[in-house]
Design a protein around this motif. Structure first.
Motif, PDB file in Angstrom:
ATOM      1  N   GLU A   1      52.442  37.250  -2.495  1.00 26.58           N
ATOM      2  CA  GLU A   1      53.986  38.127  -2.760  1.00 26.58           C
ATOM      3  C   GLU A   1      54.628  37.923  -4.399  1.00 26.58           C
ATOM      4  O   GLU A   1      54.236  39.626  -4.170  1.00 26.58           O
ATOM      5  CB  GLU A   1      54.449  38.086  -1.239  1.00 26.58           C
ATOM      6  N   THR A   2      53.810  37.407  -4.391  1.00 25.47           N
ATOM      7  CA  THR A   2      54.615  37.250  -5.920  1.00 25.47           C
ATOM      8  C   THR A   2      53.617  37.425  -6.423  1.00 25.47           C
ATOM      9  O   THR A   2      53.610  38.141  -7.670  1.00 25.47           O
ATOM     10  CB  THR A   2      54.395  35.605  -6.375  1.00 25.47           C
ATOM     11  N   LEU A   3      52.114  37.158  -6.372  1.00 24.02           N
ATOM     12  CA  LEU A   3      50.852  38.300  -7.113  1.00 24.02           C
ATOM     13  C   LEU A   3      51.111  39.814  -7.009  1.00 24.02           C
ATOM     14  O   LEU A   3      50.543  39.910  -8.374  1.00 24.02           O
ATOM     15  CB  LEU A   3      49.591  37.966  -6.484  1.00 24.02           C
ATOM     16  N   VAL A   4      51.468  39.988  -6.325  1.00 23.53           N
ATOM     17  CA  VAL A   4      51.367  41.761  -5.545  1.00 23.53           C
ATOM     18  C   VAL A   4      52.690  41.958  -7.063  1.00 23.53           C
ATOM     19  O   VAL A   4      52.297  43.125  -7.500  1.00 23.53           O
ATOM     20  CB  VAL A   4      52.088  42.733  -4.549  1.00 23.53           C
ATOM     21  N   ARG A   5      53.669  41.232  -6.261  1.00 25.28           N
ATOM     22  CA  ARG A   5      55.104  41.694  -8.124  1.00 25.28           C
ATOM     23  C   ARG A   5      55.008  41.725  -8.534  1.00 25.28           C
ATOM     24  O   ARG A   5      54.589  42.741  -9.754  1.00 25.28           O
ATOM     25  CB  ARG A   5      56.575  41.400  -7.143  1.00 25.28           C
ATOM     26  N   ARG A   6      53.655  40.737  -9.413  1.00 21.68           N
ATOM     27  CA  ARG A   6      53.972  40.458 -10.844  1.00 21.68           C
ATOM     28  C   ARG A   6      52.634  40.668 -11.273  1.00 21.68           C
ATOM     29  O   ARG A   6      52.748  42.220 -12.228  1.00 21.68           O
ATOM     30  CB  ARG A   6      52.711  39.009 -10.449  1.00 21.68           C
ATOM     31  N   SER A   7      51.701  42.197 -10.008  1.00 20.00           N
ATOM     32  CA  SER A   7      50.865  42.357 -10.940  1.00 20.00           C
ATOM     33  C   SER A   7      50.858  43.843 -11.278  1.00 20.00           C
ATOM     34  O   SER A   7      50.490  44.804 -11.406  1.00 20.00           O
ATOM     35  CB  SER A   7      49.476  43.181  -9.520  1.00 20.00           C
ATOM     36  N   ASN A   8      52.167  44.584 -10.036  1.00 22.33           N
ATOM     37  CA  ASN A   8      52.641  45.697 -10.246  1.00 22.33           C
ATOM     38  C   ASN A   8      53.325  46.325 -11.661  1.00 22.33           C
ATOM     39  O   ASN A   8      53.127  46.631 -12.216  1.00 22.33           O
ATOM     40  CB  ASN A   8      53.753  46.276  -9.244  1.00 22.33           C
ATOM     41  N   LEU A   9      53.863  44.676 -12.235  1.00 22.74           N
ATOM     42  CA  LEU A   9      55.000  44.544 -12.856  1.00 22.74           C
ATOM     43  C   LEU A   9      53.730  44.706 -13.979  1.00 22.74           C
ATOM     44  O   LEU A   9      53.532  45.308 -15.437  1.00 22.74           O
ATOM     45  CB  LEU A   9      55.799  43.365 -13.956  1.00 22.74           C
ATOM     46  N   TYR A  10      52.361  44.194 -14.490  1.00 23.26           N
ATOM     47  CA  TYR A  10      51.765  43.719 -15.247  1.00 23.26           C
ATOM     48  C   TYR A  10      50.922  45.596 -15.654  1.00 23.26           C
ATOM     49  O   TYR A  10      50.344  46.020 -16.370  1.00 23.26           O
ATOM     50  CB  TYR A  10      50.824  42.624 -15.024  1.00 23.26           C
ATOM     51  N   GLY A  11      50.650  45.790 -13.732  1.00 24.65           N
ATOM     52  CA  GLY A  11      50.425  47.363 -14.770  1.00 24.65           C
ATOM     53  C   GLY A  11      51.115  48.545 -15.106  1.00 24.65           C
ATOM     54  O   GLY A  11      50.580  49.336 -15.794  1.00 24.65           O
ATOM     55  N   ILE A  12      52.480  48.570 -14.938  1.00 26.70           N
ATOM     56  CA  ILE A  12      53.561  48.881 -15.474  1.00 26.70           C
ATOM     57  C   ILE A  12      53.081  48.834 -17.057  1.00 26.70           C
ATOM     58  O   ILE A  12      53.260  49.753 -17.967  1.00 26.70           O
ATOM     59  CB  ILE A  12      55.244  48.914 -15.079  1.00 26.70           C
ATOM     60  N   LEU A  13      53.283  47.911 -17.239  1.00 27.22           N
ATOM     61  CA  LEU A  13      53.474  47.148 -18.396  1.00 27.22           C
ATOM     62  C   LEU A  13      51.927  47.218 -19.553  1.00 27.22           C
ATOM     63  O   LEU A  13      51.793  47.782 -20.365  1.00 27.22           O
ATOM     64  CB  LEU A  13      53.520  45.637 -18.778  1.00 27.22           C
ATOM     65  N   GLY A  14      50.685  47.205 -19.095  1.00 29.60           N
ATOM     66  CA  GLY A  14      49.140  48.008 -18.962  1.00 29.60           C
ATOM     67  C   GLY A  14      49.711  49.113 -19.561  1.00 29.60           C
ATOM     68  O   GLY A  14      48.615  49.587 -20.796  1.00 29.60           O
ATOM     69  N   ALA A  15      49.688  50.054 -18.564  1.00 26.23           N
ATOM     70  CA  ALA A  15      50.083  51.590 -18.709  1.00 26.23           C
ATOM     71  C   ALA A  15      50.831  52.249 -20.287  1.00 26.23           C
ATOM     72  O   ALA A  15      50.857  53.043 -20.968  1.00 26.23           O
ATOM     73  CB  ALA A  15      50.589  52.846 -17.297  1.00 26.23           C
ATOM     74  N   LEU A  16      52.437  51.118 -20.177  1.00 23.41           N
ATOM     75  CA  LEU A  16      52.951  51.596 -21.844  1.00 23.41           C
ATOM     76  C   LEU A  16      52.173  51.259 -22.659  1.00 23.41           C
ATOM     77  O   LEU A  16      52.370  51.840 -23.873  1.00 23.41           O
ATOM     78  CB  LEU A  16      54.269  50.310 -22.029  1.00 23.41           C
ATOM     79  N   ALA A  17      51.275  49.530 -22.471  1.00 22.93           N
ATOM     80  CA  ALA A  17      50.771  49.446 -23.793  1.00 22.93           C
ATOM     81  C   ALA A  17      49.371  50.484 -24.273  1.00 22.93           C
ATOM     82  O   ALA A  17      49.009  50.818 -25.557  1.00 22.93           O
ATOM     83  CB  ALA A  17      50.092  48.264 -23.721  1.00 22.93           C
ATOM     84  N   LEU A  18      48.913  50.975 -22.959  1.00 21.42           N
ATOM     85  CA  LEU A  18      47.691  52.068 -22.889  1.00 21.42           C
ATOM     86  C   LEU A  18      48.083  53.563 -23.452  1.00 21.42           C
ATOM     87  O   LEU A  18      47.932  54.478 -24.817  1.00 21.42           O
ATOM     88  CB  LEU A  18      47.401  52.320 -21.438  1.00 21.42           C
ATOM     89  N   ALA A  19      49.173  53.803 -23.557  1.00 21.13           N
ATOM     90  CA  ALA A  19      50.480  54.739 -23.429  1.00 21.13           C
ATOM     91  C   ALA A  19      50.265  54.698 -25.419  1.00 21.13           C
ATOM     92  O   ALA A  19      49.693  55.691 -26.203  1.00 21.13           O
ATOM     93  CB  ALA A  19      51.561  55.124 -22.739  1.00 21.13           C
ATOM     94  N   VAL A  20      50.822  53.819 -25.801  1.00 27.46           N
ATOM     95  CA  VAL A  20      51.366  53.329 -27.045  1.00 27.46           C
ATOM     96  C   VAL A  20      49.491  53.720 -27.792  1.00 27.46           C
ATOM     97  O   VAL A  20      49.676  54.124 -29.340  1.00 27.46           O
ATOM     98  CB  VAL A  20      51.561  51.873 -27.429  1.00 27.46           C
ATOM     99  N   SER A  21      48.697  53.091 -27.716  1.00 25.99           N
ATOM    100  CA  SER A  21      47.855  52.763 -28.653  1.00 25.99           C
ATOM    101  C   SER A  21      46.801  54.259 -28.385  1.00 25.99           C
ATOM    102  O   SER A  21      46.962  54.500 -29.006  1.00 25.99           O
ATOM    103  CB  SER A  21      46.331  52.013 -27.320  1.00 25.99           C
TER     104      SER A  21
END
Length: 175
Positions: free
Chosen positions: A86-106
């Protein structure tokens, strides 16, 4: 229909997060690999200082996106059989959002760099603005609006159940 346990839901959610990341990580890796080769091309020496900074932002944000999209898999290996799904799921969701933001910037800065090189700053800024708005709207804005759609008082979404003859049943918000 059998109700899924919290562990089963966490397992299912983690698999769904990884499936979504697989789509994005391929694009991120191609963009990152391309950006890594650009400084070695003959035309790179002709870039202005401003364009070099655009390149820097594009390259670093692609690296950040790669890190964010790879993190769930790496952390899963480290936390394997530790009962922390469950911790991994929540953290992975956050990483996915941060990754998408970084991808949009790139994507935005890489496109801006190329358009600036080919056509000049006016078209580059306009194109970058359109790309940034499109990415932010389709990836974040529209889904944020949908989060509040059809919410019932229990915090779930009313979904017709095939086994209940079309009656609405409450589903979890983590789907």
């Amino acid at each position: 229909m059998k109700q899924e346990s919290q562990q089963e839901r966490a397992d299912r959610n983690f698999v769904e997060l990884l499936q979504g990341a697989r789509v994005a990580v391929t694009g991120v890796q191609v963009l990152f690999a391309f950006l890594l080769t650009v400084p070695f091309s003959p035309g790179f020496a002709q870039l202005s200082l401003a364009d070099r900074w655009l390149f820097y932002v594009a390259l670093v944000s692609a690296a950040v996106a790669s890190i964010c999209y790879i993190a769930p898999t790496a952390q899963h290996r480290v936390l394997f059989r530790q009962g922390r799904k469950e911790t991994l799921v929540r953290r992975s969701n956050l990483y996915g959002i941060l990754g998408a933001l970084a991808l949009a910037v790139s994507m935005t800065t890489a496109t801006m760099l190329v358009i600036d090189y080919l056509f000049g700053p006016t078209l580059a800024w306009g194109t970058a603005a359109v790309i940034a708005v499109l990415a932010l709207w389709t990836w974040f804005g529209q889904p944020a609006l949908n989060r509040s759609d059809d919410q019932d008082s229990s915090g779930g979404t009313a979904v017709p159940s095939p086994s209940s003859g079309g009656e609405a049943v409450s589903s979890s918000r983590d789907d």
